[in-house]
Design an enzyme around this catalytic site. Structure first.
Site, PDB file in Angstrom:
ATOM      1  N   LYS A 207      28.926  21.415  26.475  1.00 41.46           N
ATOM      2  CA  LYS A 207      29.042  22.648  25.689  1.00 41.46           C
ATOM      3  C   LYS A 207      27.640  23.209  25.468  1.00 41.46           C
ATOM      4  O   LYS A 207      26.773  22.547  24.892  1.00 41.46           O
ATOM      5  CB  LYS A 207      29.730  22.360  24.355  1.00 41.46           C
TER       6      LYS A 207
ATOM      7  N   LYS B 131      32.133  24.441  28.502  1.00 42.86           N
ATOM      8  CA  LYS B 131      32.232  25.605  27.630  1.00 42.86           C
ATOM      9  C   LYS B 131      30.834  26.212  27.475  1.00 42.86           C
ATOM     10  O   LYS B 131      29.891  25.478  27.160  1.00 42.86           O
ATOM     11  CB  LYS B 131      32.788  25.187  26.267  1.00 42.86           C
TER      12      LYS B 131
END
Length: 321
Positions: free
Chosen positions: A194, A247
């Site tokens: 992420k 992400k």
């Protein structure tokens, strides 16, 4: 003699027969943002079509999702009261625990994933307990309360837990807590890679989680780092993650492919709020063919290596399919 690739493109049925990747309704997890109250469904200006909902409205939303063939959701909570340690996230009667119980009662066949983090629940908007000396999140203190949060989610009936805070050691911590409390069969989908991205802006509007100071660059990943991105996901796999995630998705297709080639675990991508908002606003302005670009984007995620797509577009995609 040169090869005539166009032979396989001239007929629509033949194009369908040789198509390598497909987008399906059951590829998707749809995000829902829940808060207390009744009859609340408030649209977020920066994310047209995305709402903060009271639990009764979220239950009704599940009827819509099922009619479209979407049976997986991920829940984010917006508490009434925030404090320095995110106490609502540690309360068995907090917003997420209450929402999970209610949705599973009304829709037992829905697959309910819970986002496990503290940014929505803290008054400072960061993802855990603050280390005030270094003005960052205290990794190990946050791990301790993350295990408590996981047990609350599991006891409420969550079908899968997805820790998003990017704390080192989070998967081992959750796996130990879950296994030690009889939840050894509850899967964990790690936000394993992420990035500290500028694409999250609209999410912070809907989740009310903008940091009150600084940013999250001390614990989320540097967008410039490719090798580290792979290492982060592999580390979570070794700690026991069942599904990995990248992400954001759109600007990180190379990372999705890198991780796909480095692991055999299922791989999710989070098609984040900024990506969604760009397409929505460009479509509303008549700058793009919105539905065509949306579907092309989803196909790009699958082609890069995604098995699962978390997306605010999910209902529209399923409707088109």
């Amino acid at each position: 003699m040169f090869q005539r690739f166009r032979r396989n493109r001239l007929n629509s049925h033949l194009r369908a027969l040789v198509r390598e990747y497909h987008v399906r309704a059951d590829d998707f997890i749809y995000p829902l943002f829940v808060r207390s109250g009744e009859g609340i469904k408030t649209e977020v200006a920066s994310m047209p079509g995305v709402f903060q909902m009271s639990i009764d409205e979220a239950i009704r939303e599940c009827d819509t999702l099922k009619a479209l063939g979407i049976y997986s959701i991920i829940l984010f909570g917006i508490p009434d009261v925030k404090d320095s340690v995110g106490s609502d996230a540690l309360d068995e009667n907090g917003i997420i625990a209450t929402a999970v119980k209610a949705i599973k009662r009304a829709h037992p066949e829905m697959f309910v994933v819970t986002d496990l983090c503290f940014c929505e629940y803290t008054d400072h908007g960061h993802c855990g307990i603050i280390d005030h000396v270094h003005e960052t999140v205290d990794n190990d203190a946050t791990l301790a309360i993350s295990g408590q949060q996981a047990i609350i989610h599991a006891q409420a009936g969550a079908d899968m837990i997805a820790p998003s805070g990017m704390m080192d050691g989070i998967i081992e911590t959750l796996r130990t807590a879950l296994d030690g409390n009889g939840f050894e069969n509850l899967p964990v989908m790690s936000y394993s890679t992420k990035f500290a991205s500028g694409y999250y802006g609209p999410f912070r509007d809907v989740a009310e989680s903008t940091p009150s100071f600084g940013d999250r660059a001390t614990y989320q990943m540097d967008p410039a780092n490719r090798r580290e991105a792979i290492a982060e996901s592999i580390a979570d796999e070794m700690q026991g993650a069942d599904i990995l995630m990248v992400k954001p998705a759109l600007a990180y297709l190379d990372i999705i492919r890198d991780i796909r080639e480095a692991t055999s675990l299922p791989l999710a991508v989070y098609n984040v709020s900024g990506e969604y908002a760009m397409l929505k606003h460009a479509g509303a302005a008549g700058l793009i063919d919105y539905e065509r670009v949306m579907m092309e984007t989803m196909l790009g995620f699958k082609r890069a290596g995604a098995d699962i797509i978390i997306s605010y577009h999910a209902k529209e995609v399923a409707g088109l399919l």
